[in-house]
Write a protein that holds these residues in place. Structure first.
Motif, PDB file in Angstrom:
ATOM      1  N   ALA A   8     -33.265 -43.789 -41.082  1.00 43.82           N
ATOM      2  CA  ALA A   8     -33.538 -45.193 -41.193  1.00 43.82           C
ATOM      3  C   ALA A   8     -33.989 -45.515 -42.593  1.00 43.82           C
ATOM      4  N   ASP A   9     -34.835 -44.686 -43.082  1.00 48.77           N
ATOM      5  CA  ASP A   9     -35.440 -44.982 -44.502  1.00 48.77           C
ATOM      6  C   ASP A   9     -34.168 -44.897 -45.565  1.00 48.77           C
ATOM      7  N   ASP A  10     -33.492 -43.713 -45.289  1.00 45.89           N
ATOM      8  CA  ASP A  10     -32.122 -43.594 -45.987  1.00 45.89           C
ATOM      9  C   ASP A  10     -31.195 -44.533 -46.121  1.00 45.89           C
ATOM     10  N   LEU A  11     -30.829 -45.040 -45.041  1.00 45.71           N
ATOM     11  CA  LEU A  11     -30.094 -46.184 -44.936  1.00 45.71           C
ATOM     12  C   LEU A  11     -30.352 -47.362 -45.649  1.00 45.71           C
ATOM     13  N   MET A  12     -31.852 -47.745 -45.331  1.00 44.46           N
ATOM     14  CA  MET A  12     -32.484 -48.925 -45.910  1.00 44.46           C
ATOM     15  C   MET A  12     -32.687 -48.763 -47.248  1.00 44.46           C
TER      16      MET A  12
END
Lengths: 177, 180
Positions: A8-12
């Motif tokens: 999720a952090d990478d996608l955000m």
């Protein structure tokens, strides 16, 4: 939620650079968690608004994507936005009358009655206590995650939860008598 | 239960409610206070509340999250922006049209005050003082009538001015230094 954290952090982080594809993936990954978060914080009579609240959360997140700081935790950031959306909805449309949690199942009428009374008691709590209970017990967030979503200090969350449980004990005892 | 024990119990309950596994922390607390009926009541009520809250959570978790419309999300945002921009443009066009229809001029040419419409002779707001006749040494003068305001009225002797007398000039007075 922790398992979702890194992806999720990478996608955000990619979405913050206006990568629509990454934002779509993020919405797919974290969407159910945000939906249940909205469900937990909405008034029981208004839980059909959870999907709208989630959509609004992601729209705001997309508009505010440049303000996301990598390493800050995308899910917590999204839940903080969701919390603001839910607070505004509650302010715009305060609800006095209470609907049931879910249709009572004939097999467990006593349990359903008690849970309905508990949901009613939770709604009667002051806002901060209600939010803390919903985060901690309806969503299972840690104290730190709850503090981030609510935008308060961890000590405030601990105090709010303790006071809320004390109030719930009193309210439920009052209903039982 | 005395106050000290109650405060101790409250502090431990607060810690248990802040634990990652609240139910397990409350179980441990219940075992610790097993011999104290008042404390065990408080812990027992708290455990029941927490168990019921967990049941509510299970009911919420069972709810199916509707699909997000993954591909439509960013596109939806773009379309919303386009609609908003178009609406703002139409509103601005209507506002300009209303302005032009009312003033008869485009907004760039701001209305100018027409000087010609000003009255040619505006009243000046002052008038000539009254004149009275003053006779002095057989001569008659016309001088403005002076009025001393009541607030600063003072004896006429203290006014400190006299009508000057102008003697006829002689050639000696006119060039006094020429004699030396």
């Amino acid at each position: 939620m922790d398992r979702q954290r890194r992806p999720a952090d990478d996608l955000m982080a990619r979405a913050a650079r206006s990568d629509r594809e990454a934002f779509g993936d993020l919405a797919e990954l974290v969407g159910p968690a945000v939906y249940r978060f909205c469900l937990a914080h909405l008034h029981p009579a208004r839980r059909d608004e959870a999907d709208d609240a989630r959509q609004e959360t992601f729209l705001r997140a997309w508009r505010a994507r440049k303000r996301f700081r990598p390493g800050g935790g995308a899910t917590g950031w999204l839940l903080g936005i969701a919390m603001n959306v839910l607070r505004e909805r509650r302010r715009r449309r305060p609800t006095r009358a209470l609907g049931g949690l879910d249709p009572p199942s004939p097999a467990r009428p006593e349990t359903d009655e008690r849970l309905g009374a508990l949901a009613e008691a939770v709604e009667a709590l002051p806002d901060r206590q209600r939010e803390a209970v919903a985060c901690r017990f309806f969503r299972g967030l840690s104290v730190a995650q709850t503090a981030r979503a609510m935008g308060v200090a961890e000590g405030t969350v601990k105090a709010a939860v303790f006071q809320a449980i004390g109030n719930l004990r009193r309210l439920m005892k009052g209903k039982a008598e | 239960m005395n106050d000290t024990t109650r405060r101790q119990l409250d502090a431990e309950l607060a810690d248990a409610l802040s634990a990652d596994d609240v139910a397990a922390a409350l179980d441990a607390l219940a075992r610790r206070y097993a011999g104290d009926p008042d404390a065990i009541d408080a812990v027992g009520e708290t455990r029941r509340i927490v168990a019921d809250l967990a049941a509510v959570r299970q009911a919420l978790d069972a709810a199916e999250a509707p699909p997000m419309g993954r591909a439509a999300l960013p596109a939806g945002i773009r379309w919303r922006w386009i609609v908003h921009a178009a609406a703002a443009g139409v509103a601005a066009a209507i506002a300009i049209a209303v302005y032009v229809s009312r003033t008869g001029a485009p907004p760039s040419s701001a209305p100018v005050l027409a000087v010609a419409s000003k009255p040619a002779e505006a009243p000046l707001g002052w008038r000539l003082p009254e004149v009275r006749t003053l006779s002095l040494s057989g001569e008659t003068f016309r001088v403005p009538a002076l009025a001393v305001p009541v607030q600063v009225a003072m004896p006429s002797a203290a006014l400190g001015w006299t009508v000057p007398t102008i003697p006829a000039a002689t050639s000696e007075q006119a060039t006094p230094d020429n004699d030396t």
